[in-house]
Design a protein around this motif. Structure first.
Motif, PDB file in Angstrom:
ATOM      1  N   ASP A  88       0.811  -1.233  -0.030  1.00 33.25           N
ATOM      2  CA  ASP A  88      -0.016  -0.281   0.101  1.00 33.25           C
ATOM      3  C   ASP A  88       0.831   1.365   0.244  1.00 33.25           C
ATOM      4  O   ASP A  88       0.282   2.447  -0.233  1.00 33.25           O
ATOM      5  CB  ASP A  88      -1.010   0.000   1.314  1.00 33.25           C
ATOM      6  CG  ASP A  88      -2.056  -1.022   1.093  1.00 33.25           C
ATOM      7  OD1 ASP A  88      -2.215  -1.399   0.037  1.00 33.25           O
ATOM      8  OD2 ASP A  88      -2.848  -1.303   2.247  1.00 33.25           O
ATOM      9  N   THR A  89       2.171   1.100   0.166  1.00 34.62           N
ATOM     10  CA  THR A  89       2.937   2.346   0.180  1.00 34.62           C
ATOM     11  C   THR A  89       3.315   3.154  -0.824  1.00 34.62           C
ATOM     12  O   THR A  89       3.278   4.298  -0.976  1.00 34.62           O
ATOM     13  CB  THR A  89       4.399   2.139   1.006  1.00 34.62           C
ATOM     14  OG1 THR A  89       5.023   1.272  -0.117  1.00 34.62           O
ATOM     15  CG2 THR A  89       4.372   1.537   2.265  1.00 34.62           C
ATOM     16  N   GLY A  90       3.110   2.169  -2.286  1.00 28.73           N
ATOM     17  CA  GLY A  90       3.160   2.737  -3.482  1.00 28.73           C
ATOM     18  C   GLY A  90       4.732   3.020  -3.327  1.00 28.73           C
ATOM     19  O   GLY A  90       5.264   3.490  -4.718  1.00 28.73           O
ATOM     20  N   ILE A  91       5.751   2.634  -2.753  1.00 30.89           N
ATOM     21  CA  ILE A  91       7.207   2.734  -2.775  1.00 30.89           C
ATOM     22  C   ILE A  91       7.691   1.485  -3.330  1.00 30.89           C
ATOM     23  O   ILE A  91       7.531   0.401  -2.899  1.00 30.89           O
ATOM     24  CB  ILE A  91       7.782   3.052  -1.327  1.00 30.89           C
ATOM     25  CG1 ILE A  91       7.084   4.497  -0.883  1.00 30.89           C
ATOM     26  CG2 ILE A  91       9.293   3.172  -1.619  1.00 30.89           C
ATOM     27  CD1 ILE A  91       7.583   4.717   0.624  1.00 30.89           C
ATOM     28  N   THR A  92       8.405   1.692  -4.584  1.00 26.03           N
ATOM     29  CA  THR A  92       8.819   0.458  -5.147  1.00 26.03           C
ATOM     30  C   THR A  92       9.632  -0.488  -4.246  1.00 26.03           C
ATOM     31  O   THR A  92       9.421  -1.834  -4.156  1.00 26.03           O
ATOM     32  CB  THR A  92      10.031   0.871  -6.075  1.00 26.03           C
ATOM     33  OG1 THR A  92       9.188   1.740  -7.204  1.00 26.03           O
ATOM     34  CG2 THR A  92      10.375  -0.587  -7.126  1.00 26.03           C
ATOM     35  N   GLY A  93      10.406   0.107  -3.369  1.00 28.09           N
ATOM     36  CA  GLY A  93      11.459  -0.812  -2.409  1.00 28.09           C
ATOM     37  C   GLY A  93      10.312  -1.316  -1.515  1.00 28.09           C
ATOM     38  O   GLY A  93      10.560  -2.874  -1.266  1.00 28.09           O
ATOM     39  N   ASP A  94       9.769  -0.964  -0.919  1.00 27.65           N
ATOM     40  CA  ASP A  94       8.555  -1.533   0.199  1.00 27.65           C
ATOM     41  C   ASP A  94       7.808  -2.574  -0.591  1.00 27.65           C
ATOM     42  O   ASP A  94       7.516  -3.710  -0.033  1.00 27.65           O
ATOM     43  CB  ASP A  94       7.768  -0.401   0.757  1.00 27.65           C
ATOM     44  CG  ASP A  94       8.568   0.423   1.806  1.00 27.65           C
ATOM     45  OD1 ASP A  94       9.789   0.065   2.034  1.00 27.65           O
ATOM     46  OD2 ASP A  94       8.153   1.408   2.150  1.00 27.65           O
ATOM     47  N   MET A  95       7.046  -2.296  -1.856  1.00 27.16           N
ATOM     48  CA  MET A  95       6.408  -3.186  -2.578  1.00 27.16           C
ATOM     49  C   MET A  95       7.298  -4.543  -2.871  1.00 27.16           C
ATOM     50  O   MET A  95       6.747  -5.422  -2.751  1.00 27.16           O
ATOM     51  CB  MET A  95       5.878  -2.399  -3.725  1.00 27.16           C
ATOM     52  CG  MET A  95       4.843  -1.264  -3.366  1.00 27.16           C
ATOM     53  SD  MET A  95       4.294  -0.474  -4.981  1.00 27.16           S
ATOM     54  CE  MET A  95       3.089  -1.666  -5.478  1.00 27.16           C
ATOM     55  N   ARG A  96       8.500  -4.138  -3.172  1.00 22.95           N
ATOM     56  CA  ARG A  96       9.320  -5.532  -3.826  1.00 22.95           C
ATOM     57  C   ARG A  96       9.406  -6.420  -2.339  1.00 22.95           C
ATOM     58  O   ARG A  96       9.317  -7.369  -2.569  1.00 22.95           O
ATOM     59  CB  ARG A  96      10.478  -4.891  -4.271  1.00 22.95           C
ATOM     60  CG  ARG A  96      10.352  -4.409  -5.524  1.00 22.95           C
ATOM     61  CD  ARG A  96      11.829  -3.803  -6.042  1.00 22.95           C
ATOM     62  NE  ARG A  96      12.743  -4.824  -6.066  1.00 22.95           N
ATOM     63  CZ  ARG A  96      14.072  -4.595  -6.647  1.00 22.95           C
ATOM     64  NH1 ARG A  96      14.454  -3.455  -6.959  1.00 22.95           N
ATOM     65  NH2 ARG A  96      14.873  -5.683  -6.810  1.00 22.95           N
ATOM     66  N   GLN A  97       9.751  -5.653  -1.312  1.00 25.30           N
ATOM     67  CA  GLN A  97      10.179  -6.588  -0.099  1.00 25.30           C
ATOM     68  C   GLN A  97       8.741  -7.344   0.471  1.00 25.30           C
ATOM     69  O   GLN A  97       8.960  -8.162   0.845  1.00 25.30           O
ATOM     70  CB  GLN A  97      10.434  -5.516   1.016  1.00 25.30           C
ATOM     71  CG  GLN A  97      11.071  -6.320   2.232  1.00 25.30           C
ATOM     72  CD  GLN A  97      12.060  -7.135   1.892  1.00 25.30           C
ATOM     73  OE1 GLN A  97      13.252  -6.945   1.675  1.00 25.30           O
ATOM     74  NE2 GLN A  97      11.832  -8.452   2.255  1.00 25.30           N
TER      75      GLN A  97
END
Length: 208
Positions: A88-97
């Motif tokens: 839900d963050t929309g941040i690539t790194g967070d979504m990948r993790q």
């Protein structure tokens, strides 16, 4: 029943579930770190995770050996709800993790299902070696699929799409393995399990 007692029971259940989920998600993520580091370079994508304990085969003759399978849909839903915060963050790194956390969990589940088979059952390989090779091939395929103009041409969104597709691959792998294991087991309601597994996957996809 007394409302205080009910609240206490619900609290205890929530605590147990949190501990279980935490255990799965805090397992070493050697594979995920290597994937994040090496995928863009087309190098070796996956190295073996920490070795599992000495081979301890499970048997379908013992209900206690497959009781965990019955709870997989609910447990998987809880794991994905935990990962949803990253998605839900929309941040690539967070979504990948978040994707890698779910992949690690599904890999762990399949390795436990593979314990119902002999140790070197998978084309002469251990389940650990087989799943590592399987994941490597799936990551390579999905990356190639999304980058027809060559590596690095699809942008960072490609890595999120790749992870999502590998999750789908593992969901199907688990579904197929459970199907094969329990199709003739009268003590396991396979049809009910299939419906619950599919419902769980549908609910997760709708959240995303």
């Amino acid at each position: 029943m007394d409302s205080t007692l009910i609240a206490g029971i619900l609290s205890a259940i929530a605590t147990i579930l949190a501990v279980i989920i935490g255990y799965y998600l805090q397992r070493p993520k050697i594979q995920s770190e290597l994937l994040k580091k090496d995928l863009a370079d087309n190098q070796q994508l996956i190295e073996p995770n920490e070795a599992l304990d000495d081979y301890d085969q499970r048997y379908l003759d013992y209900p206690s050996h497959y009781r965990f399978v019955k709870g997989l849909p609910q447990l998987y839903l809880a794991v994905c709800k935990n990962a949803q915060e990253g998605w839900d963050t929309g941040i690539t790194g967070d979504m990948r993790q978040a994707n890698y956390d779910v992949i690690d969990f599904l890999e762990y589940v399949w390795l436990r299902l593979a314990k119902f088979y002999p140790e070197n059952h998978w084309d002469g390989k251990t389940a650990q070696a087989y799943i590592q090779n399987y994941l490597q091939e799936r990551f390579i395929f999905h990356r190639s699929k999304y980058e027809p103009n060559g590596p690095g041409t699809g942008g960072t969104i490609v890595y999120i799409l790749i992870g999502s597709d590998v999750i789908r691959d593992l969901e199907e792998l688990i579904n197929d393995t459970v199907d094969s294991l329990f199709m003739y087991n009268d003590d396991f309601d396979l049809e009910a399990w299939r419906k619950e597994w599919r419902k769980t996957i549908t609910n997760i996809q709708q959240e995303n």
